[in-house]
Scaffold this motif. Structure first.
Motif, PDB file in Angstrom:
ATOM      1  N   ILE A   1      33.059  33.374  43.085  1.00 39.11           N
ATOM      2  CA  ILE A   1      33.715  32.091  42.805  1.00 39.11           C
ATOM      3  C   ILE A   1      32.927  30.953  43.452  1.00 39.11           C
ATOM      4  O   ILE A   1      32.650  29.927  42.819  1.00 39.11           O
ATOM      5  N   GLU A   2      32.540  31.129  44.716  1.00 40.57           N
ATOM      6  CA  GLU A   2      31.773  30.096  45.424  1.00 40.57           C
ATOM      7  C   GLU A   2      30.424  29.860  44.746  1.00 40.57           C
ATOM      8  O   GLU A   2      30.012  28.717  44.546  1.00 40.57           O
ATOM      9  N   LEU A   3      29.748  30.943  44.378  1.00 43.18           N
ATOM     10  CA  LEU A   3      28.441  30.834  43.734  1.00 43.18           C
ATOM     11  C   LEU A   3      28.550  30.108  42.389  1.00 43.18           C
ATOM     12  O   LEU A   3      27.748  29.227  42.089  1.00 43.18           O
ATOM     13  N   LEU A   4      29.546  30.478  41.598  1.00 44.21           N
ATOM     14  CA  LEU A   4      29.734  29.828  40.300  1.00 44.21           C
ATOM     15  C   LEU A   4      30.037  28.341  40.471  1.00 44.21           C
ATOM     16  O   LEU A   4      29.553  27.505  39.714  1.00 44.21           O
TER      17      LEU A   4
ATOM     18  N   THR B   1      29.539  26.193  37.208  1.00 48.20           N
ATOM     19  CA  THR B   1      30.194  27.021  36.192  1.00 48.20           C
ATOM     20  C   THR B   1      31.681  27.100  36.501  1.00 48.20           C
ATOM     21  O   THR B   1      32.064  27.441  37.616  1.00 48.20           O
ATOM     22  N   GLN B   2      32.487  26.785  35.515  1.00 43.81           N
ATOM     23  CA  GLN B   2      33.939  26.796  35.690  1.00 43.81           C
ATOM     24  C   GLN B   2      34.507  28.160  35.292  1.00 43.81           C
ATOM     25  O   GLN B   2      34.248  28.643  34.192  1.00 43.81           O
ATOM     26  N   ILE B   3      35.261  28.759  36.185  1.00 43.00           N
ATOM     27  CA  ILE B   3      35.959  30.002  35.834  1.00 43.00           C
ATOM     28  C   ILE B   3      37.209  29.602  35.073  1.00 43.00           C
ATOM     29  O   ILE B   3      38.016  28.807  35.551  1.00 43.00           O
ATOM     30  N   VAL B   4      37.355  30.136  33.866  1.00 47.94           N
ATOM     31  CA  VAL B   4      38.506  29.780  33.039  1.00 47.94           C
ATOM     32  C   VAL B   4      39.568  30.874  33.041  1.00 47.94           C
ATOM     33  O   VAL B   4      40.744  30.594  32.822  1.00 47.94           O
ATOM     34  N   VAL B   5      39.153  32.126  33.304  1.00 50.26           N
ATOM     35  CA  VAL B   5      40.090  33.256  33.317  1.00 50.26           C
ATOM     36  C   VAL B   5      39.702  34.207  34.441  1.00 50.26           C
ATOM     37  O   VAL B   5      38.518  34.482  34.647  1.00 50.26           O
ATOM     38  N   ILE B   6      40.722  34.702  35.148  1.00 50.20           N
ATOM     39  CA  ILE B   6      40.523  35.811  36.083  1.00 50.20           C
ATOM     40  C   ILE B   6      41.450  36.939  35.651  1.00 50.20           C
ATOM     41  O   ILE B   6      42.657  36.724  35.450  1.00 50.20           O
ATOM     42  N   VAL B   7      40.854  38.116  35.510  1.00 51.27           N
ATOM     43  CA  VAL B   7      41.624  39.336  35.246  1.00 51.27           C
ATOM     44  C   VAL B   7      41.521  40.149  36.529  1.00 51.27           C
ATOM     45  O   VAL B   7      40.426  40.552  36.929  1.00 51.27           O
ATOM     46  N   SER B   8      42.658  40.359  37.194  1.00 53.73           N
ATOM     47  CA  SER B   8      42.630  41.044  38.482  1.00 53.73           C
ATOM     48  C   SER B   8      43.540  42.261  38.492  1.00 53.73           C
ATOM     49  O   SER B   8      44.676  42.212  38.027  1.00 53.73           O
TER      50      SER B   8
ATOM     51  N   ILE C   1      43.984  43.653  49.947  1.00 47.73           N
ATOM     52  CA  ILE C   1      44.908  42.637  49.445  1.00 47.73           C
ATOM     53  C   ILE C   1      45.312  42.994  48.023  1.00 47.73           C
ATOM     54  O   ILE C   1      44.514  43.459  47.231  1.00 47.73           O
ATOM     55  N   LYS C   2      46.558  42.792  47.730  1.00 51.54           N
ATOM     56  CA  LYS C   2      47.064  43.078  46.382  1.00 51.54           C
ATOM     57  C   LYS C   2      46.669  41.940  45.436  1.00 51.54           C
ATOM     58  O   LYS C   2      46.461  40.806  45.843  1.00 51.54           O
ATOM     59  N   GLY C   3      46.577  42.267  44.172  1.00 55.40           N
ATOM     60  CA  GLY C   3      46.160  41.304  43.166  1.00 55.40           C
ATOM     61  C   GLY C   3      47.046  40.079  43.073  1.00 55.40           C
ATOM     62  O   GLY C   3      46.554  38.966  42.841  1.00 55.40           O
ATOM     63  N   ASP C   4      48.362  40.255  43.254  1.00 55.37           N
ATOM     64  CA  ASP C   4      49.241  39.089  43.176  1.00 55.37           C
ATOM     65  C   ASP C   4      48.944  38.111  44.312  1.00 55.37           C
ATOM     66  O   ASP C   4      48.915  36.893  44.102  1.00 55.37           O
ATOM     67  N   GLU C   5      48.659  38.630  45.512  1.00 54.95           N
ATOM     68  CA  GLU C   5      48.333  37.764  46.646  1.00 54.95           C
ATOM     69  C   GLU C   5      47.014  37.031  46.391  1.00 54.95           C
ATOM     70  O   GLU C   5      46.891  35.830  46.674  1.00 54.95           O
ATOM     71  N   PHE C   6      46.021  37.746  45.852  1.00 55.99           N
ATOM     72  CA  PHE C   6      44.740  37.132  45.523  1.00 55.99           C
ATOM     73  C   PHE C   6      44.926  36.022  44.495  1.00 55.99           C
ATOM     74  O   PHE C   6      44.399  34.917  44.650  1.00 55.99           O
ATOM     75  N   LEU C   7      45.691  36.286  43.449  1.00 54.99           N
ATOM     76  CA  LEU C   7      45.891  35.286  42.399  1.00 54.99           C
ATOM     77  C   LEU C   7      46.655  34.067  42.907  1.00 54.99           C
ATOM     78  O   LEU C   7      46.410  32.951  42.458  1.00 54.99           O
ATOM     79  N   ILE C   8      47.540  34.258  43.862  1.00 49.71           N
ATOM     80  CA  ILE C   8      48.239  33.122  44.479  1.00 49.71           C
ATOM     81  C   ILE C   8      47.224  32.252  45.220  1.00 49.71           C
ATOM     82  O   ILE C   8      47.233  31.020  45.100  1.00 49.71           O
ATOM     83  N   GLN C   9      46.322  32.882  45.974  1.00 51.50           N
ATOM     84  CA  GLN C   9      45.290  32.124  46.696  1.00 51.50           C
ATOM     85  C   GLN C   9      44.378  31.378  45.716  1.00 51.50           C
ATOM     86  O   GLN C   9      44.037  30.218  45.941  1.00 51.50           O
ATOM     87  N   VAL C  10      44.006  32.056  44.641  1.00 51.37           N
ATOM     88  CA  VAL C  10      43.146  31.425  43.637  1.00 51.37           C
ATOM     89  C   VAL C  10      43.861  30.231  43.009  1.00 51.37           C
ATOM     90  O   VAL C  10      43.276  29.159  42.845  1.00 51.37           O
ATOM     91  N   HIS C  11      45.132  30.403  42.682  1.00 46.04           N
ATOM     92  CA  HIS C  11      45.905  29.332  42.044  1.00 46.04           C
ATOM     93  C   HIS C  11      46.002  28.096  42.940  1.00 46.04           C
ATOM     94  O   HIS C  11      45.981  26.967  42.451  1.00 46.04           O
TER      95      HIS C  11
ATOM     96  N   ARG D   1      43.753  26.953  44.851  1.00 44.00           N
ATOM     97  CA  ARG D   1      42.478  26.216  44.763  1.00 44.00           C
ATOM     98  C   ARG D   1      42.126  25.794  43.345  1.00 44.00           C
ATOM     99  O   ARG D   1      41.456  24.781  43.152  1.00 44.00           O
ATOM    100  N   PHE D   2      42.543  26.597  42.373  1.00 46.69           N
ATOM    101  CA  PHE D   2      42.172  26.347  40.972  1.00 46.69           C
ATOM    102  C   PHE D   2      43.412  26.482  40.080  1.00 46.69           C
ATOM    103  O   PHE D   2      43.560  27.464  39.352  1.00 46.69           O
ATOM    104  N   PRO D   3      44.306  25.511  40.124  1.00 46.33           N
ATOM    105  CA  PRO D   3      45.584  25.648  39.406  1.00 46.33           C
ATOM    106  C   PRO D   3      45.453  25.710  37.885  1.00 46.33           C
ATOM    107  O   PRO D   3      46.357  26.206  37.215  1.00 46.33           O
TER     108      PRO D   3
END
Length: 133
Positions: free
Chosen positions: A46-49, A54-61, A68-78, A80-82
């Motif tokens: 994510i940092e490199l992109l 480069t904009q990340i438009v979709v994350i499949v986790s 860390i569970k995927g829901d926790e990761f996606l909350i952190q991502v959201h 920063r990138f709502p």
């Protein structure tokens, strides 16, 4: 190279390879496809992109990953990138985790393993507001 990316995060290499193959078949050169075997690796990508513009438009986790569970990761991502479309891929997530991700990470969809290429395509197109051609 595309200025939009789809990032897949799963601790199983076979899952990541399958996802990437399916995405390339579905979307061709429309996107850059990145895979990460851990949340730590995902954040590095994510940092490199971001540095590359480069904009990340979709994350499949995946949901069940070490550390860390995927829901926790996606909350952190959201946080920063709502605007990003987030999709949880799981064979084991409980309904509470899915509900939490919907509420706190604006989870767009949950795909259950084993998923089909058609399901993946439909969910991503819908999440991006695109129609199937």
């Amino acid at each position: 190279m595309s200025h939009s990316a789809i990032l897949c995060v799963d601790d199983e290499v076979a899952i990541l390879e399958t996802l990437k193959e399916q995405l390339v078949r579905c979307f061709g050169k429309c996107y850059c496809y990145e895979i990460a075997e851990s949340v730590e690796e995902a954040w590095e990508i994510i940092e490199l992109l971001q540095e590359e513009g480069t904009q990340i438009v979709v994350i499949v986790s995946d949901w069940l990953m070490p550390g860390i569970k995927g829901d926790e990761f996606l909350i952190q991502v959201h946080q920063r990138f709502p605007q990003l479309v987030s999709i949880l891929l799981t064979g084991q997530a409980d309904q509470n985790a899915i509900a939490r991700a919907k509420q706190e990470a604006n989870l767009y969809a949950c795909l259950y393993k084993p998923w089909t290429e058609e399901e993946l395509l439909t969910v991503i197109l819908s999440g991006l507001g695109l129609e199937k051609s």
